[in-house]
Design a protein around this motif. Structure first.
Motif, PDB file in Angstrom:
ATOM      1  N   UNK A  52       0.614 -17.123 -37.484  1.00 23.92           N
ATOM      2  CA  UNK A  52       0.890 -18.537 -37.728  1.00 23.92           C
ATOM      3  C   UNK A  52       2.273 -18.971 -37.247  1.00 23.92           C
ATOM      4  N   UNK A  53       3.173 -18.007 -36.956  1.00 26.84           N
ATOM      5  CA  UNK A  53       4.532 -18.345 -36.528  1.00 26.84           C
ATOM      6  C   UNK A  53       4.831 -17.658 -35.200  1.00 26.84           C
ATOM      7  N   UNK A  54       4.591 -18.359 -34.105  1.00 28.81           N
ATOM      8  CA  UNK A  54       4.747 -17.770 -32.775  1.00 28.81           C
ATOM      9  C   UNK A  54       6.197 -17.425 -32.471  1.00 28.81           C
ATOM     10  N   UNK A  55       7.132 -18.257 -32.894  1.00 27.88           N
ATOM     11  CA  UNK A  55       8.549 -18.009 -32.620  1.00 27.88           C
ATOM     12  C   UNK A  55       8.994 -16.721 -33.304  1.00 27.88           C
ATOM     13  N   UNK A  56       8.621 -16.548 -34.556  1.00 29.06           N
ATOM     14  CA  UNK A  56       8.978 -15.332 -35.287  1.00 29.06           C
ATOM     15  C   UNK A  56       8.367 -14.105 -34.617  1.00 29.06           C
ATOM     16  N   UNK A  57       7.094 -14.191 -34.226  1.00 31.08           N
ATOM     17  CA  UNK A  57       6.414 -13.044 -33.624  1.00 31.08           C
ATOM     18  C   UNK A  57       7.065 -12.646 -32.301  1.00 31.08           C
ATOM     19  N   UNK A  58       7.412 -13.624 -31.494  1.00 30.40           N
ATOM     20  CA  UNK A  58       8.041 -13.301 -30.212  1.00 30.40           C
ATOM     21  C   UNK A  58       9.389 -12.609 -30.441  1.00 30.40           C
ATOM     22  N   UNK A  59      10.146 -13.076 -31.403  1.00 36.11           N
ATOM     23  CA  UNK A  59      11.421 -12.440 -31.705  1.00 36.11           C
ATOM     24  C   UNK A  59      11.243 -11.024 -32.215  1.00 36.11           C
ATOM     25  N   UNK A  60      10.229 -10.801 -33.048  1.00 37.53           N
ATOM     26  CA  UNK A  60       9.975  -9.459 -33.555  1.00 37.53           C
ATOM     27  C   UNK A  60       9.627  -8.497 -32.427  1.00 37.53           C
ATOM     28  N   UNK A  61       8.861  -8.993 -31.465  1.00 39.21           N
ATOM     29  CA  UNK A  61       8.438  -8.138 -30.353  1.00 39.21           C
ATOM     30  C   UNK A  61       9.563  -7.853 -29.367  1.00 39.21           C
ATOM     31  N   UNK A  62      10.380  -8.839 -29.082  1.00 41.62           N
ATOM     32  CA  UNK A  62      11.323  -8.712 -27.971  1.00 41.62           C
ATOM     33  C   UNK A  62      12.762  -8.427 -28.380  1.00 41.62           C
ATOM     34  N   UNK A  63      13.154  -8.769 -29.633  1.00 42.05           N
ATOM     35  CA  UNK A  63      14.565  -8.673 -30.019  1.00 42.05           C
ATOM     36  C   UNK A  63      14.856  -7.670 -31.120  1.00 42.05           C
ATOM     37  N   UNK A  90      11.151  -2.264 -28.225  1.00 44.30           N
ATOM     38  CA  UNK A  90       9.713  -2.262 -27.952  1.00 44.30           C
ATOM     39  C   UNK A  90       9.382  -2.613 -26.507  1.00 44.30           C
ATOM     40  N   UNK A  91      10.408  -3.006 -25.708  1.00 41.05           N
ATOM     41  CA  UNK A  91      10.176  -3.348 -24.310  1.00 41.05           C
ATOM     42  C   UNK A  91      11.084  -2.517 -23.414  1.00 41.05           C
ATOM     43  N   UNK A  92      10.501  -2.005 -22.358  1.00 35.91           N
ATOM     44  CA  UNK A  92      11.266  -1.294 -21.330  1.00 35.91           C
ATOM     45  C   UNK A  92      11.372  -2.217 -20.131  1.00 35.91           C
ATOM     46  N   UNK A  93      12.545  -2.816 -19.944  1.00 30.32           N
ATOM     47  CA  UNK A  93      12.718  -3.790 -18.875  1.00 30.32           C
ATOM     48  C   UNK A  93      12.667  -3.140 -17.493  1.00 30.32           C
ATOM     49  N   UNK A  94      12.994  -1.866 -17.417  1.00 32.47           N
ATOM     50  CA  UNK A  94      13.005  -1.180 -16.123  1.00 32.47           C
ATOM     51  C   UNK A  94      11.600  -0.728 -15.746  1.00 32.47           C
ATOM     52  N   UNK A  95      10.885  -0.146 -16.693  1.00 32.89           N
ATOM     53  CA  UNK A  95       9.517   0.320 -16.447  1.00 32.89           C
ATOM     54  C   UNK A  95       8.610  -0.306 -17.501  1.00 32.89           C
ATOM     55  N   UNK A 145       4.393  -8.462 -19.811  1.00 31.37           N
ATOM     56  CA  UNK A 145       5.570  -7.609 -19.977  1.00 31.37           C
ATOM     57  C   UNK A 145       6.356  -7.495 -18.675  1.00 31.37           C
ATOM     58  N   UNK A 146       5.653  -7.377 -17.565  1.00 35.56           N
ATOM     59  CA  UNK A 146       6.319  -7.258 -16.271  1.00 35.56           C
ATOM     60  C   UNK A 146       7.105  -8.512 -15.908  1.00 35.56           C
TER      61      UNK A 146
END
Length: 546
Positions: A159-170, A176-181, A217-218
């Motif tokens: 229900x909260x897209x902003x919160x979810x995106x922050x949890x995934x990326x920040x 949780x994200x590998x910017x190089x690969x 992700x890419x």
């Protein structure tokens, strides 16, 4: 490097053979004289687009039967891949007509595929979040719980897209994200089962959903603050009827976006039934009838909800409809429903049964022996004497007492909270409203807009009982609208369209109501074990909802 999707899909078509649909359609498609197809045109823009076909066969008497999994498809193998349940995905750009046939009955629908050579640009709200929801990542038993799981928390059901995106990326240093690969990101490795995951494998690494998440992700996991959002959804076909137990029906879910565009979301929507004893539904929206009855097919997708009625007829051989007499407008609607489900109207109840029922419904008492004999011995026509009894009861003292007590119970007219005098005055006001046959909207308006002294203006006592804005709002919506505004206090409602924002907007409206002790005689003090020592002065409701 070229995408492998076209090659995989072509191989799947070759393995399927001449018929692209291979899973359990009705064994008897006899009598089908025409075919109806949803959608009437297939438009696929990009490699991740899809459409769920729903093919209805019509018989000469107008009855419909689902033949989605039984039809043969021709003419589109070079451009489209169609699985055993009729889900269509694009292969390469092109256009033409898809032919569908069964028992020498055929129909053609146009199709157009575009954007296959372009790099996809998935959006978080409309592309990524539906996949997370469908995989179960944001359910209450997983990362959508109040505390999340293992340090990772998502909003319940997204229900909260902003919160979810922050949890995934920040969160946690963006681990949780590998910017190089990007393909090695923990965000992908865990649900795909490449590293230990308590929730097991939630995504198949060879699926379209995984490929979409990898593409997002890419592109450095972007978040769009604007763009179209889901405005509404609908279940197709509408108002379904299955003839026999064991019959099946494929359903599709379409979303209308805020910019007016439409898209098929069947593969990511949740489709359930209101009655699991009547029908069963699998994860792909395939409905199976299990017994005669009626159920609602409920769809949920990204905070939007829709429903479609479904009837399971059962064996109705030899059924005929005999028009019963129509006595009022309600009869018209009841008979229309009975005719639709192929059921006979019940016989009229006896006079003795009617007398007992109407007394209980309107006056809350059973008739006396004298009143019963008087009604039974009345030789006038059945409808005449029954209408006369209804009119007499509607104006009776028992009716007034019964409905006054009902409303006082709902409004919590209680001396514990209002004091003896306040409860008496509020009770008398409710009674006068019943006696004068006050219209419902006027009755509610007087309560919700009441201000001033609770003794001089008794409806204002409603705000004396309900002091907290959120609790007052929950009582107001449930009491006067029949809508429960409880679940969406902490998160968007999981089964309705009410959001957390709606809850606090309504609560903010009632927060404008202020209260103050009115000047007057000494306050009344009572002691009660349930509420303790409570003072009950006359109260001035000095502000009302705007």
């Amino acid at each position: 490097m070229k995408s492998i999707f076209p090659m995989v899909a072509v191989l799947a078509i070759w393995l399927c053979g001449p018929s692209l649909f291979a899973e359990g359609g009705r064994s008897d498609a006899k009598g089908v004289v025409s075919l109806d197809v949803v959608p009437s045109e297939i438009v696929l823009d990009g490699r991740f687009a899809y459409v769920q076909l729903v093919v209805q066969g019509r018989t000469a008497d107008g009855m419909a039967t689902d033949v989605t999994r039984a039809v043969d498809a021709t003419g589109a193998a070079q451009h489209l891949a169609i699985d055993a349940k009729g889900l269509v995905r694009p292969l390469v750009d092109g256009e033409g007509e898809l032919g569908l046939s069964i028992n020498s009955v055929d129909v053609s629908i146009p199709y157009r595929v575009s954007g296959m050579g372009e790099e996809p640009a998935p959006r978080f709200r409309t592309d990524v979040m539906p996949i997370l929801s469908r995989a179960g990542c944001n359910t209450g038993s997983c990362h959508g719980s109040a505390d999340g799981q293992n340090g990772f928390r998502l909003s319940l059901r997204g229900y909260d897209a902003v919160f979810d995106h922050g949890s995934l990326t920040d969160d946690l240093g963006a681990r949780r994200f590998d910017r190089v690969a990007p393909e090695r990101s923990l965000f992908l490795a865990k649900p795909a089962g490449r590293v230990p995951h308590v929730g097991g494998q939630a995504l198949d690494p060879g699926s379209h959903d995984y490929a979409l998440l990898l593409a997002w992700t890419k592109q450095n996991a972007p978040f769009e603050s604007d763009g179209p959002r889901v405005a509404s959804i609908e279940v197709l076909p509408k108002d379904l009827a299955l003839q026999d137990v064991g019959d099946r029906q494929q359903v599709a879910v379409w979303a209308t976006m805020s910019d007016g565009s439409r898209r098929d979301v069947s593969a990511h929507a949740f489709v359930e039934t209101s009655d699991i004893e009547t029908v069963e539904i699998d994860a792909r929206g395939l409905v199976t009838a299990t017994r005669r009855g009626e159920a609602a097919i409920l769809a949920r997708y990204e905070g939007q909800y829709a429903a479609s009625r479904l009837l399971v007829m059962g064996d109705r051989e030899g059924w005929t409809w005999t028009d019963p007499p129509v006595h009022n407008a309600i009869d018209t609607h009841v008979y229309a429903k009975l005719k639709a489900i192929r059921s006979e109207a019940a016989d009229l109840c006896s006079d003795a049964e009617f007398a007992r029922r109407v007394y209980l419904d309107l006056a809350g008492v059973i008739p006396t022996a004298r009143e019963t004999r008087q009604f039974l011995e009345d030789t006038r026509g059945t409808q005449v004497k029954r209408k006369e009894l209804i009119e007499r009861l509607l104006g009776s003292p028992d009716f007034v007492d019964y409905w006054t007590n009902k409303w006082c119970d709902l409004l919590q007219v209680n001396s514990k909270f209002l004091g003896t005098e306040g409860a008496r005055l509020f009770h008398d006001w409710v009674r006068s409203s019943v006696v004068s046959n006050a219209p419902y909207d006027g009755f509610v308006r007087e309560i919700l807009t009441a201000s001033g002294s609770t003794h001089a203006n008794p409806p204002a006592n409603f705000f004396k009982v309900h002091r907290e804005p959120d609790l007052a709002m929950e009582t107001t919506t449930q009491l006067f609208l029949g809508i429960r505004f409880n679940c969406n206090k902490c998160h968007d409602h999981p089964f309705e369209r009410w959001t957390q924002r709606n809850h606090w907007q309504m609560a903010g409206l009632l927060a404008q109501v202020a209260r103050a002790d009115a000047p007057g005689p000494e306050e009344e003090m009572i002691s009660d074990g349930a509420v303790g020592d409570v003072k009950f002065p006359d109260t001035d409701v000095v502000a009302e909802p705007a």
